[in-house]
Write an enzyme that holds these catalytic residues in place. Sequence first.
Site, mmCIF file in Angstrom:
data_model
loop_
_atom_site.group_PDB
_atom_site.id
_atom_site.type_symbol
_atom_site.label_atom_id
_atom_site.label_comp_id
_atom_site.label_asym_id
_atom_site.label_seq_id
_atom_site.Cartn_x
_atom_site.Cartn_y
_atom_site.Cartn_z
ATOM 1 N N ALA A 173 -44.682 16.978 10.691
ATOM 2 C CA ALA A 173 -44.358 15.552 10.771
ATOM 3 C C ALA A 173 -44.100 14.909 9.416
ATOM 4 O O ALA A 173 -43.216 14.063 9.282
ATOM 5 C CB ALA A 173 -45.489 14.819 11.493
ATOM 6 N N GLU A 175 -42.846 16.000 6.676
ATOM 7 C CA GLU A 175 -41.762 16.538 5.855
ATOM 8 C C GLU A 175 -40.468 15.773 6.141
ATOM 9 O O GLU A 175 -39.504 16.307 6.695
ATOM 10 C CB GLU A 175 -41.645 18.038 6.110
ATOM 11 C CG GLU A 175 -42.916 18.780 5.688
ATOM 12 C CD GLU A 175 -42.981 20.227 6.159
ATOM 13 O OE1 GLU A 175 -41.971 20.726 6.689
ATOM 14 O OE2 GLU A 175 -44.045 20.861 5.990
ATOM 15 N N ASN A 249 -45.970 25.036 14.049
ATOM 16 C CA ASN A 249 -45.458 26.229 13.385
ATOM 17 C C ASN A 249 -46.523 27.311 13.229
ATOM 18 O O ASN A 249 -46.400 28.196 12.383
ATOM 19 C CB ASN A 249 -44.847 25.890 12.023
ATOM 20 C CG ASN A 249 -43.850 26.951 11.578
ATOM 21 O OD1 ASN A 249 -43.090 27.466 12.389
ATOM 22 N ND2 ASN A 249 -43.870 27.289 10.289
ATOM 23 N N TYR A 357 -46.782 32.776 2.109
ATOM 24 C CA TYR A 357 -48.131 33.049 2.599
ATOM 25 C C TYR A 357 -48.022 33.448 4.056
ATOM 26 O O TYR A 357 -47.097 33.032 4.760
ATOM 27 C CB TYR A 357 -49.063 31.835 2.432
ATOM 28 C CG TYR A 357 -48.528 30.540 2.998
ATOM 29 C CD1 TYR A 357 -48.544 30.289 4.366
ATOM 30 C CD2 TYR A 357 -48.016 29.554 2.159
ATOM 31 C CE1 TYR A 357 -48.057 29.099 4.884
ATOM 32 C CE2 TYR A 357 -47.524 28.366 2.669
ATOM 33 C CZ TYR A 357 -47.555 28.147 4.032
ATOM 34 O OH TYR A 357 -47.062 26.976 4.532
ATOM 35 N N GLU A 380 -37.558 26.191 2.984
ATOM 36 C CA GLU A 380 -38.334 25.114 2.370
ATOM 37 C C GLU A 380 -37.405 24.349 1.424
ATOM 38 O O GLU A 380 -36.977 24.884 0.394
ATOM 39 C CB GLU A 380 -39.539 25.664 1.604
ATOM 40 C CG GLU A 380 -40.553 26.408 2.450
ATOM 41 C CD GLU A 380 -41.477 25.483 3.221
ATOM 42 O OE1 GLU A 380 -41.492 24.263 2.919
ATOM 43 O OE2 GLU A 380 -42.192 25.974 4.119
#
Length: 424
Positions: A173, A175, A249, A357, A380
């Site tokens: 949310a 981002e 996610n 990660y 990203e």
Amino acid sequence: MKLLCALLVFVASTSAVKNYGGYQVLRVVPQDMEQLQRLHDLYSLLEDTVDFWKEPTRLNQPVDIMVGPNLVKDVKIELSRRCLDFSIFVEDVQTNINNERCTDCVNTKAGFDYTIYHTSKQISQWVTDMAIDHGIVTEINIGKSDEGRDIKAVKISSGGSKRVIYIQGGIHAREWISPATMMYMANEMVTKYGVDSTVTAMVDNCVYDWYIVPSLNVDGYDYTWTNDRMWRKNRQPNTGSSCIGTDLNRNYPYKWGGSGTSDNPCSDIFHGEAPLSGIETSVVHEWLQQFSGNIALFIDFHNYSQLWLYPWGYTNKKNIEQPHKDLQHDLAIRATDALRKPYGTEYFVGMSGPDMYPAAGASEDYGYVTLGVSYSYIVELRDEGNYGFLIPEDWIEPSGIETFEALKVLGTDTLPIGPPIPEA
């Protein structure tokens, strides 16, 4: 012990709109494996209490930790005790929130302004208006969120039966640059169709229909406007807990519940009560089944860190078989090379779990295995270190311009099917 006691008495703000005054983001850059392990240990201790904007991943990769004013002193002491040098990445988070939007700017643009952030309601209306204004656009209503909002997509197509390119934004949310970039790129495609030969080829000459979901997590996104700018999850209640929300996610079915997730409903990385228990992931999954075996490309856009990543996401091990890795890597290199040209923005290309990660139940593995998409990515977006999640509005247009250059590479590639997808 003092830090642990402080964690136990931590109480979240109950104000209608959460104020992040006094919150700082501390940055640690591990220089050797011993420091990286200390950061992993600290992450295990603090992950459900403080907000790791960037988790411990690899050497020389920043770890960013947002800490509330009641814990800043104790966390700094704990870092020093572990011989971990830190800097203050964000002095005051609320100041960055206040500066994110240009509230006193004069809007000289006619119609929808692609250089500012928009509310959930405005984004929904944008989908409807795009379909009204452009003949190659169809409004798609995928389904309803937990709070009853429409989850919408735009379909961009010149007709006929084609393979599918599916891209989504806003699964997390907070981002905001992700939905803004999705809309900017969709507008570039439809307004330059018939004008720019490359863009026209993306819709006409190639074999793709484009489906773009600008904001998947519509409830969470709305909540970031009304209550808590840094909210990450959806807004779905959890059985037997007062804590709200699932990290969508972490809620996809492939390797659900594994590394990089939490079974604590209060955690920002709570994987949900079961695979696809999140209303939004479940609804979109069911909708995507109609394209089974026909999706050429799957991309989930996030921010921040400037990374273009492919499976595996569920593990940090690089030696696990992934038969499309070379194909995925080569395509991502070509896309990020194109992205770099407008402003020189550098992206790292690599495997999601080992190079960022591990996050089991994440979208890139879901797209790859569950949907059977040979080219499945998580991206990203900006930036690498100035603003984190709080990208100012004057960065929206550059983000849209450069990312669309990458999209043009993807949309004019034949994307041949590679070796068989591993079994789920």
